[in-house]
Design an enzyme around this catalytic site. Structure first.
Site, PDB file in Angstrom:
ATOM      1  CE1 TYR A 186      -3.008  -7.080  10.463  1.00 16.73           C
ATOM      2  CE2 TYR A 186      -5.407  -7.049  10.370  1.00 16.73           C
ATOM      3  CZ  TYR A 186      -4.188  -6.664   9.857  1.00 16.73           C
ATOM      4  OH  TYR A 186      -4.137  -5.874   8.737  1.00 16.73           O
TER       5      TYR A 186
ATOM      6  CB  SER B 169      -7.992  -4.493   9.803  1.00 24.83           C
ATOM      7  OG  SER B 169      -8.606  -5.679   9.331  1.00 24.83           O
TER       8      SER B 169
ATOM      9  CG  ASP C  97       9.451  -0.160   5.072  1.00 27.02           C
ATOM     10  OD1 ASP C  97       9.946  -1.248   5.414  1.00 27.02           O
ATOM     11  OD2 ASP C  97       8.317  -0.062   4.579  1.00 27.02           O
TER      12      ASP C  97
ATOM     13  CB  ILE D 110     -10.369 -23.292  -1.539  1.00 29.12           C
ATOM     14  CG1 ILE D 110     -10.052 -22.771  -2.939  1.00 29.12           C
ATOM     15  CG2 ILE D 110     -11.510 -22.540  -0.858  1.00 29.12           C
ATOM     16  CD1 ILE D 110     -10.358 -21.330  -3.185  1.00 29.12           C
TER      17      ILE D 110
ATOM     18  CG  ASN E 182     -10.010  -8.732   1.884  1.00 29.58           C
ATOM     19  OD1 ASN E 182     -11.053  -8.466   2.475  1.00 29.58           O
ATOM     20  ND2 ASN E 182      -9.197  -9.663   2.305  1.00 29.58           N
TER      21      ASN E 182
ATOM     22  CB  VAL F   1      -6.948 -14.767  -1.957  1.00 26.87           C
ATOM     23  CG1 VAL F   1      -7.045 -15.415  -0.618  1.00 26.87           C
ATOM     24  CG2 VAL F   1      -8.036 -13.752  -2.159  1.00 26.87           C
TER      25      VAL F   1
ATOM     26  NE  ARG G 153     -12.417 -12.654   4.320  1.00 25.01           N
ATOM     27  CZ  ARG G 153     -13.236 -13.460   4.987  1.00 25.01           C
ATOM     28  NH1 ARG G 153     -14.538 -13.409   4.779  1.00 25.01           N
ATOM     29  NH2 ARG G 153     -12.773 -14.327   5.868  1.00 25.01           N
TER      30      ARG G 153
ATOM     31  CB  ILE H  79      -0.956   0.001   1.222  1.00 18.36           C
ATOM     32  CG1 ILE H  79      -1.930  -1.194   1.132  1.00 18.36           C
ATOM     33  CG2 ILE H  79      -1.728   1.309   1.321  1.00 18.36           C
ATOM     34  CD1 ILE H  79      -2.840  -1.383   2.356  1.00 18.36           C
TER      35      ILE H  79
HETATM   36  N1  LIG Z   1      -2.915  -5.627   2.473  1.00 14.79           N
HETATM   37  C1  LIG Z   1      -4.041  -5.869   3.121  1.00 14.79           C
HETATM   38  O1  LIG Z   1      -4.775  -6.804   2.792  1.00 14.79           O
HETATM   39  C2  LIG Z   1      -4.492  -4.958   4.233  1.00 14.79           C
HETATM   40  C3  LIG Z   1      -5.844  -4.912   4.584  1.00 14.79           C
HETATM   41  C4  LIG Z   1      -6.240  -4.084   5.638  1.00 14.79           C
HETATM   42  C5  LIG Z   1      -5.294  -3.323   6.332  1.00 14.79           C
HETATM   43  N2  LIG Z   1      -3.982  -3.407   5.957  1.00 14.79           N
HETATM   44  C6  LIG Z   1      -3.000  -2.637   6.720  1.00 14.79           C
HETATM   45  O2  LIG Z   1      -2.381  -1.707   5.867  1.00 14.79           O
HETATM   46  C7  LIG Z   1      -1.014  -1.525   6.252  1.00 14.79           C
HETATM   47  C8  LIG Z   1      -0.094  -1.742   5.069  1.00 14.79           C
HETATM   48  O3  LIG Z   1      -0.337  -3.035   4.534  1.00 14.79           O
HETATM   49  P1  LIG Z   1       0.492  -3.589   3.297  1.00 14.79           P
HETATM   50  O4  LIG Z   1      -0.359  -4.604   2.628  1.00 14.79           O
HETATM   51  O5  LIG Z   1       1.083  -2.476   2.505  1.00 14.79           O
HETATM   52  O6  LIG Z   1       1.634  -4.366   4.069  1.00 14.79           O
HETATM   53  P2  LIG Z   1       3.155  -4.642   3.605  1.00 14.79           P
HETATM   54  O7  LIG Z   1       3.629  -5.760   4.447  1.00 14.79           O
HETATM   55  O8  LIG Z   1       3.235  -4.770   2.140  1.00 14.79           O
HETATM   56  O9  LIG Z   1       3.881  -3.294   4.025  1.00 14.79           O
HETATM   57  C9  LIG Z   1       4.216  -3.005   5.339  1.00 14.79           C
HETATM   58  C10 LIG Z   1       5.553  -2.309   5.348  1.00 14.79           C
HETATM   59  O10 LIG Z   1       5.885  -2.085   6.720  1.00 14.79           O
HETATM   60  C11 LIG Z   1       7.225  -2.441   6.921  1.00 14.79           C
HETATM   61  N3  LIG Z   1       7.397  -2.932   8.291  1.00 14.79           N
HETATM   62  C12 LIG Z   1       6.797  -4.005   8.857  1.00 14.79           C
HETATM   63  N4  LIG Z   1       7.210  -4.165  10.114  1.00 14.79           N
HETATM   64  C13 LIG Z   1       8.090  -3.168  10.353  1.00 14.79           C
HETATM   65  C14 LIG Z   1       8.850  -2.789  11.482  1.00 14.79           C
HETATM   66  N5  LIG Z   1       8.819  -3.492  12.617  1.00 14.79           N
HETATM   67  N6  LIG Z   1       9.651  -1.709  11.368  1.00 14.79           N
HETATM   68  C15 LIG Z   1       9.717  -0.990  10.215  1.00 14.79           C
HETATM   69  N7  LIG Z   1       9.009  -1.292   9.113  1.00 14.79           N
HETATM   70  C16 LIG Z   1       8.202  -2.379   9.184  1.00 14.79           C
HETATM   71  C17 LIG Z   1       7.521  -3.564   5.941  1.00 14.79           C
HETATM   72  O11 LIG Z   1       8.911  -3.629   5.641  1.00 14.79           O
HETATM   73  C18 LIG Z   1       6.670  -3.156   4.740  1.00 14.79           C
HETATM   74  O12 LIG Z   1       7.421  -2.408   3.805  1.00 14.79           O
HETATM   75  C19 LIG Z   1      -0.784  -2.481   7.420  1.00 14.79           C
HETATM   76  O13 LIG Z   1      -0.957  -1.783   8.621  1.00 14.79           O
HETATM   77  C20 LIG Z   1      -1.876  -3.503   7.272  1.00 14.79           C
HETATM   78  O14 LIG Z   1      -2.232  -4.076   8.511  1.00 14.79           O
HETATM   79  C21 LIG Z   1      -3.563  -4.184   4.933  1.00 14.79           C
END
Ligand SMILES: NC(=O)c1ccc[n+]([C@@H]2O[C@H](COP(=O)([O-])OP(=O)(O)OC[C@H]3O[C@@H](n4cnc5c(N)ncnc54)[C@H](O)[C@@H]3O)[C@@H](O)[C@H]2O)c1
Length: 309
Positions: free
Chosen positions: A139, A114, A31, A198, A168, A182, A206, A12
């Protein structure tokens, strides 16, 4: 505006960074990892560090207007394995972040919560922002706890915030070899001619939102003053896993090999989000259909170097 994206090298985050640069903002990324699919971008200031490394995090907050918090150390799937780690690495470190936001006079923080886990098993569908929140995985509990602290910090210290509850999200730069998402994971398996596994009968429903639509909502909350503090962001429509498979078959023109196994306790059977608040207040709506989004994601997965798909 000067914007800090925590977790800006993830799925994201990388799309949000593109949008912020396109709109002419000054962007800093914090990051622990580099972007998986791209080299560093010109015009972005990178701070490499672990979320728990408080010194590096404090430096990254210096002279920032808005913080977008996308770091999460756990996944819905794995968070129940070690709830202590989940709480310490997400909730406690976010509390430290909020203290630092206060100390640095940050104008606003946007938090990725989320939409898929925070409600638990919804009482009614589509589920709205004011409906009950009874998460059934650690979570979701961590996300909800952070939400509560955001409210508290606003009340006590005036720290402005917006919570996005994405459904999602899917699209390019989501890892087909990863364990989340998925759509890219199934597309990767189709490309490699591997069976798709599955959990359950494939009837789990979803709400899938294409990444560009999600990013538009994030952007909107960054630059505008919002009426509310919490927004569901999804397509507002429910699709079963079996629906996904039939769209994938059509898009990829491949025969699919699918195996069904027993369902998992932490999977909510059916959820899709009420997105009317975002529609009304953010003047936002999703544009990409599920089929168009899957086509874009298929193009991305198919064009990856062989070892990446
Ligand atoms: N992708 C999904 O399905 C989804 C859905 C709902 C909410 N979210 C939330 O959106 C946010 C981003 O999701 P995403 O899919 O881009 O995840 P992602 O894992 O692709 O990106 C997360 C980033 O955070 C960094 N990171 C993780 N732990 C770290 C730490 N301890 N210190 C420093 N950096 C750290 C990772 O290196 C990564 O670049 C998250 O909070 C996730 O919970 C994601």
């Amino acid at each position: 505006m000067k914007i800090l994206v925590l977790g800006g090298n993830g799925f994201i985050g990388s799309h949000l960074v593109d949008k912020l640069l396109l709109e002419g903002h000054s962007v800093r990324v914090f990051d622990k990892n580099e972007e998986h699919y791209r080299k560093r971008l010109a015009g972005v200031e990178y701070h490499v560090g672990e979320f728990g490394n408080r010194g590096v995090l404090s430096d990254a907050l210096n002279s920032i207007d808005v913080v977008v918090h996308l770091i999460c150390t756990t996944l819905p799937k794995t968070s129940n394995d070690d709830p202590v780690f989940d709480m310490q690495s997400n909730v406690i470190e976010t509390l430290f972040l909020l203290e630092q936001c206060r100390a640095n006079n940050i104008k606003k923080i946007i938090f990725a919560s989320s939409g898929g886990t925070i409600y638990g098993i919804p009482q009614i569908l589509p589920v709205g922002e004011e409906d009950q929140t009874n998460p059934i995985c650690s979570y979701g509990i961590s996300k909800l706890t952070i939400e509560k602290y955001l409210h508290l910090f606003k009340k006590l210290h005036g720290l402005d915030f917006v919570i996005i509850r994405p459904s999602n999200p899917f699209g390019p730069r989501q890892n087909p070899l990863g364990i989340q998402g998925v759509i890219p994971v199934f597309l990767g398996k189709i490309l490699r001619n591997e069976p798709i596994q599955i959990w359950g009968t494939g009837d789990i429903v979803r709400d899938y939102i294409y990444i560009d639509d999600l990013i538009d909502a994030f952007y909107n909350t960054i630059i505008n003053k919002t009426t509310s503090h919490i927004y569901n962001i999804g397509s507002g429509k429910g699709h079963s896993l079996n629906d996904l498979l039939s769209i994938m078959k059509k898009v990829t023109k491949h025969d699919l090999s699918v195996s069904y196994t027993s369902s998992r306790a932490y999977d909510v059977p059916e959820i899709y989000l009420d997105i009317n608040r975002a529609y009304r207040e953010l003047n936002w709506e999703p544009h990409k259909t599920l089929e168009e989004g899957i086509k874009q994601t298929w193009d991305f997965v198919s064009n990856l170097p062989v070892q990446e798909k």
